[in-house]
Design a protein around this motif. Structure first.
Motif, PDB file in Angstrom:
ATOM      1  N   PRO A 733       0.816  -1.220   0.000  1.00 24.65           N
ATOM      2  CA  PRO A 733       0.000   0.000   0.000  1.00 24.65           C
ATOM      3  C   PRO A 733       0.847   1.267   0.000  1.00 24.65           C
ATOM      4  CG  PRO A 733      -0.862  -1.583   1.570  1.00 24.65           C
ATOM      5  CD  PRO A 733       0.458  -2.119   1.103  1.00 24.65           C
ATOM      6  N   ASP A 734       0.321   2.300  -0.618  1.00 19.78           N
ATOM      7  CA  ASP A 734       0.991   3.603  -0.640  1.00 19.78           C
ATOM      8  C   ASP A 734       1.289   4.059   0.782  1.00 19.78           C
ATOM      9  OD1 ASP A 734       0.484   3.409  -3.316  1.00 19.78           O
ATOM     10  OD2 ASP A 734      -1.111   4.927  -3.350  1.00 19.78           O
ATOM     11  N   GLY A 735       2.490   4.595   0.982  1.00 23.38           N
ATOM     12  CA  GLY A 735       2.877   5.100   2.290  1.00 23.38           C
ATOM     13  C   GLY A 735       3.410   4.035   3.220  1.00 23.38           C
ATOM     14  N   GLN A 736       3.413   2.777   2.773  1.00 23.11           N
ATOM     15  CA  GLN A 736       3.967   1.689   3.580  1.00 23.11           C
ATOM     16  C   GLN A 736       5.161   1.084   2.846  1.00 23.11           C
ATOM     17  OE1 GLN A 736       1.011  -1.088   5.191  1.00 23.11           O
ATOM     18  NE2 GLN A 736      -0.601   0.419   4.866  1.00 23.11           N
ATOM     19  N   THR A 737       5.966   0.335   3.571  1.00 19.71           N
ATOM     20  CA  THR A 737       7.169  -0.243   2.960  1.00 19.71           C
ATOM     21  C   THR A 737       7.173  -1.760   2.978  1.00 19.71           C
ATOM     22  OG1 THR A 737       8.376  -0.121   5.074  1.00 19.71           O
ATOM     23  CG2 THR A 737       8.572   1.775   3.560  1.00 19.71           C
ATOM     24  N   ARG A 738       6.275  -2.378   3.747  1.00 17.47           N
ATOM     25  CA  ARG A 738       6.363  -3.828   3.863  1.00 17.47           C
ATOM     26  C   ARG A 738       5.021  -4.432   4.276  1.00 17.47           C
ATOM     27  NH1 ARG A 738       7.054  -7.205   8.188  1.00 17.47           N
ATOM     28  NH2 ARG A 738       8.084  -9.218   7.807  1.00 17.47           N
ATOM     29  N   VAL A 739       4.682  -5.559   3.645  1.00 13.27           N
ATOM     30  CA  VAL A 739       3.571  -6.405   4.087  1.00 13.27           C
ATOM     31  C   VAL A 739       4.043  -7.841   3.970  1.00 13.27           C
ATOM     32  CG1 VAL A 739       1.705  -4.809   3.472  1.00 13.27           C
ATOM     33  CG2 VAL A 739       2.563  -6.424   1.762  1.00 13.27           C
ATOM     34  N   ALA A 740       3.528  -8.699   4.837  1.00 13.64           N
ATOM     35  CA  ALA A 740       3.959 -10.099   4.798  1.00 13.64           C
ATOM     36  C   ALA A 740       2.851 -10.995   5.324  1.00 13.64           C
ATOM     37  CB  ALA A 740       5.226 -10.302   5.632  1.00 13.64           C
ATOM     38  N   GLY A 741       2.899 -12.249   4.888  1.00 10.00           N
ATOM     39  CA  GLY A 741       1.956 -13.251   5.361  1.00 10.00           C
ATOM     40  C   GLY A 741       2.563 -14.632   5.235  1.00 10.00           C
ATOM     41  N   LYS A 742       2.175 -15.509   6.120  1.00 11.70           N
ATOM     42  CA  LYS A 742       2.679 -16.881   6.079  1.00 11.70           C
ATOM     43  C   LYS A 742       1.546 -17.841   6.416  1.00 11.70           C
ATOM     44  CE  LYS A 742       4.340 -16.778  10.872  1.00 11.70           C
ATOM     45  NZ  LYS A 742       5.512 -16.944  11.781  1.00 11.70           N
ATOM     46  N   GLU A 743       1.800 -19.129   6.198  1.00  9.99           N
ATOM     47  CA  GLU A 743       0.807 -20.173   6.458  1.00  9.99           C
ATOM     48  C   GLU A 743      -0.482 -19.912   5.696  1.00  9.99           C
ATOM     49  OE1 GLU A 743       1.541 -22.933   8.186  1.00  9.99           O
ATOM     50  OE2 GLU A 743       3.561 -22.178   8.592  1.00  9.99           O
ATOM     51  N   VAL A 753       4.579 -15.058   1.863  1.00  7.47           N
ATOM     52  CA  VAL A 753       4.920 -13.944   0.962  1.00  7.47           C
ATOM     53  C   VAL A 753       5.369 -12.765   1.809  1.00  7.47           C
ATOM     54  CG1 VAL A 753       4.099 -12.373  -0.834  1.00  7.47           C
ATOM     55  CG2 VAL A 753       3.129 -14.679  -0.663  1.00  7.47           C
ATOM     56  N   GLU A 754       6.489 -12.175   1.437  1.00  7.78           N
ATOM     57  CA  GLU A 754       6.927 -10.912   2.030  1.00  7.78           C
ATOM     58  C   GLU A 754       7.232  -9.952   0.901  1.00  7.78           C
ATOM     59  OE1 GLU A 754      10.071  -9.358   5.361  1.00  7.78           O
ATOM     60  OE2 GLU A 754      10.865 -10.579   3.725  1.00  7.78           O
ATOM     61  N   ALA A 755       6.647  -8.760   0.970  1.00  6.09           N
ATOM     62  CA  ALA A 755       6.867  -7.757  -0.066  1.00  6.09           C
ATOM     63  C   ALA A 755       7.406  -6.489   0.570  1.00  6.09           C
ATOM     64  CB  ALA A 755       5.566  -7.456  -0.804  1.00  6.09           C
ATOM     65  N   GLN A 756       8.467  -5.944  -0.030  1.00  5.76           N
ATOM     66  CA  GLN A 756       9.039  -4.676   0.414  1.00  5.76           C
ATOM     67  C   GLN A 756       9.113  -3.723  -0.766  1.00  5.76           C
ATOM     68  OE1 GLN A 756      12.410  -4.826   3.257  1.00  5.76           O
ATOM     69  NE2 GLN A 756      12.406  -7.045   2.911  1.00  5.76           N
ATOM     70  N   HIS A 757       8.817  -2.473  -0.507  1.00  3.95           N
ATOM     71  CA  HIS A 757       8.892  -1.450  -1.542  1.00  3.95           C
ATOM     72  C   HIS A 757       9.593  -0.225  -0.949  1.00  3.95           C
ATOM     73  CE1 HIS A 757       6.702   1.737  -4.192  1.00  3.95           C
ATOM     74  NE2 HIS A 757       7.940   1.513  -4.608  1.00  3.95           N
ATOM     75  N   LYS A 758      10.784   0.038  -1.466  1.00  5.09           N
ATOM     76  CA  LYS A 758      11.548   1.203  -1.031  1.00  5.09           C
ATOM     77  C   LYS A 758      12.059   1.917  -2.265  1.00  5.09           C
ATOM     78  CE  LYS A 758      12.992  -0.868   3.361  1.00  5.09           C
ATOM     79  NZ  LYS A 758      14.144  -1.267   4.230  1.00  5.09           N
ATOM     80  N   GLY A 759      11.527   3.137  -2.476  1.00  9.25           N
ATOM     81  CA  GLY A 759      11.935   3.898  -3.639  1.00  9.25           C
ATOM     82  C   GLY A 759      11.549   3.185  -4.920  1.00  9.25           C
ATOM     83  N   SER A 760      12.528   2.910  -5.752  1.00  5.59           N
ATOM     84  CA  SER A 760      12.264   2.235  -7.026  1.00  5.59           C
ATOM     85  C   SER A 760      12.473   0.728  -6.937  1.00  5.59           C
ATOM     86  CB  SER A 760      13.190   2.807  -8.109  1.00  5.59           C
ATOM     87  OG  SER A 760      14.553   2.587  -7.768  1.00  5.59           O
ATOM     88  N   ARG A 761      12.746   0.227  -5.751  1.00  2.00           N
ATOM     89  CA  ARG A 761      13.082  -1.182  -5.591  1.00  2.00           C
ATOM     90  C   ARG A 761      11.917  -1.961  -4.963  1.00  2.00           C
ATOM     91  NH1 ARG A 761      18.052  -4.015  -5.145  1.00  2.00           N
ATOM     92  NH2 ARG A 761      17.989  -5.824  -3.748  1.00  2.00           N
ATOM     93  N   ARG A 778       4.538 -18.370 -10.538  1.00  2.00           N
ATOM     94  CA  ARG A 778       5.113 -17.100 -10.975  1.00  2.00           C
ATOM     95  C   ARG A 778       5.128 -16.131  -9.798  1.00  2.00           C
ATOM     96  NH1 ARG A 778       5.539 -16.992 -16.578  1.00  2.00           N
ATOM     97  NH2 ARG A 778       4.589 -18.851 -17.511  1.00  2.00           N
ATOM     98  N   VAL A 779       6.282 -15.508  -9.597  1.00  2.00           N
ATOM     99  CA  VAL A 779       6.501 -14.593  -8.478  1.00  2.00           C
ATOM    100  C   VAL A 779       6.961 -13.256  -9.034  1.00  2.00           C
ATOM    101  CG1 VAL A 779       7.831 -14.176  -6.376  1.00  2.00           C
ATOM    102  CG2 VAL A 779       7.099 -16.505  -6.948  1.00  2.00           C
ATOM    103  N   GLY A 780       6.518 -12.178  -8.425  1.00  3.41           N
ATOM    104  CA  GLY A 780       6.931 -10.859  -8.902  1.00  3.41           C
ATOM    105  C   GLY A 780       6.420  -9.753  -8.019  1.00  3.41           C
TER     106      GLY A 780
END
Length: 830
Positions: A733-743, A753-761, A778-780
């Motif tokens: 989500p906009d304004g956040q840098t990380r979300v994750a979930g397991k099981e 799944v763990e997703a991180q978004h920092k700048g352009s990465r 497929r992962v992305g």
């Protein structure tokens, strides 16, 4: 427990189950007499108030929808505990736990007291554990008295039906066999002969017992009339009550610094005394062990779909409690006599008997039975939270009842009471068109998450018939848009409803997906061709340029705009095309315009605790005055609709997920429970409303707006296990840098799944089990619309040709990976 040694002076420890931690409980200590609660199992439940009392409430049967139930039978109005000559309570604190509820009472005679209610799954009995702790150095001998007031009453008929609840027969009470026996035998006017029994007993042998007309603990037995606007705490019974009362007494000696529990079971059956005795005996076998087992079962559910949302901990906590809500509402009924009661105007002989039906009930206390549209929305959080079995059973039961009722026409029944009475949805009444066209989508959804071909195949033909029924019987003008009621049942709308049109298109594509896998080319082509035809003309037909919204109905060729919440369904529906998932039916530009407007004060709330979507806009509804009432479902539709277009920010998806999450944690009624209607400008909070004019304090379908946005949209879990495919394409989500979930349960395995978004990465880390049938993983990551993927790596190695898809969510960049194990995909936007 006969006796329990306290640990030093840590008396409170004696009152905590061994597995309980703060994160597994949520408490409230204000206005407890105004707040309802439930302890539930699959065959019984107890609805009371959080001060430990049982006031009359509910409206299907005026004042009788609370109390102790073993569906389709109500057993008792309530149970009350006393100490010597005084009654215990009212409670000063109420706690919701996993599989149980607990009340903390003021001390009496130097003793500490609490009560724990729970229902063993599979048992038609409720267990009440009244625990006393003696923190002093001197032994104490006391008498615990237990009042129970029966109310043996079927789930149908209701107050306003013919026959009606006025035919309720009087109960007969007896003190015998170390317990209380309540019976109700006979034939009410216009009804069927019955043999109802409720039994009350303890693991202990009573010292005395008696019966009589009262026995409601400290409650005086005040009877409220239909139409009274009293608060529930004024009303001890309603106009149809004909119960009986009884009391049991037990003498206890508590040694120094010890605790004891008096376990009492209320059990019953609509099949006579012998069946009730079996339920009672099973319930009284080691209640402490059964409580531990119940908590362990609920802990297992809690361990699925565990999310970590550092940017929104309230949403994370609400998602966890949603698992318990769905479990509380999962019910089983047996021997349902299927009959069409024609909206309460008839009571014919049954057409069939359904031996057993398991389903996710719509809501407590007035909707604890099988519904079509509720379950079709609830299917989304059910699969996201890994509760596959419950939703499979729900859809299977709905198919069986509908075919029995409607002679295999394909029409889906609307509302099925636990005795088998069908209120609405027969071939001979209008029914709800949306329920038939949503059914194939629910089946396809479950098939994709479970990979269960046998489940799909059992419901495949019925899914085909639902679509054929609608397109063949409910399109008189042959324009492709079906007639009939949708989810909004209001006057003044045109014959053709927007949600029916949207869900028909989705349902056709979903059915075509299943047909393709079954190599049923004829039906695949029919469904695909019709869906493509309707989709091609959707915008021209339904987009209202003047209102800058989608018209919510058509009257002939004229658009009708009443600003109902269903105007958001074109954004909320996700299609499945040959090329994969296509989030959102609506044109992206129109979607943005419509969603922006829906976020304005005319359409959504402004209270920080309730920013949800109104039932209609401020100038909407049949009379143009607006219905500024926020339902948990309307906010769900808005949350999912925003998510389909990549609008995850604070003023977009988050305002609607928060609208549902916050009332669970800062509750109107039961802590941890999502209500049907939230405190709104057009309707005040349930705790301020009268005894018969409250909405449900726990409603299943609102979890759609919590679990689905997190698991499916933010974490990007997109399975199609029936075709061997799985995509993990998160969007932070906009304004956040990380979300994750397991099981996260997928087929016979799970994923993290763990997703991180920092700048352009954008970095996505996944771990996937070896899942049976999975051949394509497929992962992305999902980039913002307009961004381009400059570089992509998989486990550190550069990927030359990633798959790039422009969708309404944004730019989906994915890489094919091995089908199990841990993998890291990094996308750098340029």
């Amino acid at each position: 427990m006969r006796g329990k040694q306290l640990v030093a002076l840590g008396v409170a420890l004696a009152f905590m189950p061994a597995t309980a931690h703060a994160a597994e409980q949520v408490t409230v200590n204000k206005r407890l007499k105004d707040r309802r609660e439930v302890a539930a199992g699959t065959r019984a439940y107890s609805v009371g108030f959080e001060d430990g009392r049982f006031y009359a409430n509910g409206w299907h049967i005026t004042g009788e929808m609370g109390g102790i139930w073993a569906p389709p039978l109500k057993l008792a109005d309530g149970i009350w505990f006393g100490l010597d000559d005084d009654w215990v309570g009212p409670a000063t604190k109420f706690t919701s736990g996993r599989g149980y509820v607990r009340y903390s009472y003021p001390a009496m005679d130097g003793l500490l007291m609490q009560r724990t209610d729970f229902v063993p799954d599979g048992r038609r009995a409720v267990l009440y554990g009244f625990e006393l702790a003696n923190p002093t150095s001197a032994a104490k001998t006391v008498t615990v008295k237990v009042d129970v007031h029966s109310e043996l009453l079927g789930a149908y008929p209701w107050s306003s039906t013919t026959p009606g609840a006025a035919g309720n027969l009087a109960d007969v009470a007896a003190y015998e066999n170390g317990g209380l026996t309540f019976t109700d035998r006979g034939t009410p006017a216009g009804g069927e002969a019955h043999d109802y029994t409720a039994l009350v007993a303890s693991t202990r042998v009573p010292d005395a017992g008696e019966t009589g007309p009262d026995h409601r603990g400290p409650q005086p037995g005040a009877i409220c009339k239909d139409g009274d606007e009293s608060v529930p705490s004024v009303c001890d019974d309603g106009p149809f009550g004909k119960g009986a009362g009884g009391q049991l007494r037990y003498k206890l000696t508590l040694g120094s610094r010890t605790a004891q529990t008096v376990w009492v079971a209320v059990a019953g059956s609509d099949q006579g005394v012998a069946a009730a005795r079996k339920e009672l005996a099973a319930a009284l076998v080691d209640p402490d062990a059964q409580l531990a087992a119940k908590i362990a079962e609920r802990d297992t559910l809690a361990a699925r779909s565990v999310v970590d949302l550092p940017g929104n901990r309230k949403l994370q906590e609400a998602l966890d409690w949603g698992k318990q809500n769905l479990a509380d509402l999962t019910q089983t009924a047996t021997n349902l006599k299927i009959r069409f009661v024609d909206q309460g105007k008839a009571f014919p002989a049954p057409v069939h008997n359904v031996k057993r039906a398991t389903f996710i009930g719509a809501g407590f206390p007035d909707y604890p039975w099988l519904f079509a549209t509720d379950g079709e929305y609830t299917a989304f959080p059910a699969v996201a939270l890994g509760q596959f079995e419950a939703i499979k059973n729900h859809l299977s039961a709905l198919r069986e009842v509908s075919d029995d009722l409607n002679a295999n026409s394909g029409k889906v029944a609307h509302e099925i009471v636990t005795d088998g009475s069908v209120y609405f949805g027969a071939n001979t009444d209008p029914g709800n068109t949306d329920e038939s066209v949503k059914f194939p989508s629910a089946v396809a959804l479950v098939w994709r998450w479970t990979g269960d071909d046998r489940f799909r195949d059992r419901l495949y033909d019925f899914s085909r018939r639902t679509l054929r029924y609608v397109t063949g019987k409910l399109d008189a003008d042959k324009d492709g848009w079906p007639e009939g009621l949708g989810n909004v049942e209001r006057t003044g709308m045109g014959e053709e409803k927007l949600d029916n049109a949207v869900y028909l298109i989705r349902g056709l594509y979903d059915f075509a997906d299943m047909a393709r896998d079954k190599k049923d080319k004829t039906n695949e082509k029919w469904a695909t061709d019709l869906a493509n035809k309707l989709r091609a003309k959707f915008e021209d037909t339904w987009w209202d340029e003047e209102a800058t919204q989608y018209a919510d109905s058509l009257k002939g060729d004229q658009q009708v705009e009443q600003q109902h919440w269903i105007g958001v369904t074109p954004m909320e529906a996700e299609l499945t095309l040959k090329s994969g998932a296509a989030p959102g039916l609506a044109d992206a530009e129109n979607a943005a315009t419509a969603l922006d407007q829906r976020a304005e004060d005319c359409f959504s709330g402004t209270d920080p605790l309730n920013l949800g979507l109104f039932h209609t806009g401020c100038e909407g509804g049949p009379d143009g005055k607006g219905e500024q009432i926020v339902y948990s479902l309307t906010s769900s539709i808005a949350a999912v609709g925003n998510g389909n277009y990549g609008r995850l920010g604070d003023e977009e998806q988050r305002r609607y997920t928060d609208a549902n999450a916050l009332p669970m944690l800062e509750p109107d009624e039961m802590p941890g429970a999502l209500p049907e209607i939230l405190p709104s400008p057009g309707q005040d909070a349930n705790i301020d409303r009268c005894w018969t004019c409250r909405s449900m304090f726990m409603q299943a379908w609102g979890q759609y707006g919590i679990a689905w946005p997190v698991i499916h949209q933010q974490l990007g879990v997109r399975p199609s296990l029936g075709t061997g495919k799985l995509e993990l394409l998160p969007q932070v989500p906009d304004g956040q840098t990380r979300v994750a979930g397991k099981e996260i349960r997928l087929g016979d395995g799970k994923a993290a799944v763990e997703a991180q978004h920092k700048g352009s990465r954008y970095t996505t880390t996944t771990t996937v089990d070896a899942i049976k049938g999975l051949t394509d993983l497929r992962v992305g990551a999902t980039l913002a619309s307009g961004e381009e993927a400059k570089t992509v790596t998989l486990d550190g190695a550069k990927v030359k040709k990633p798959t790039v898809r422009e969708t309404n969510r944004g730019v989906e960049v994915s890489v094919k990976t091995p089908v199990s194990g841990k993998h890291v995909v990094v996308v750098t936007a340029g």
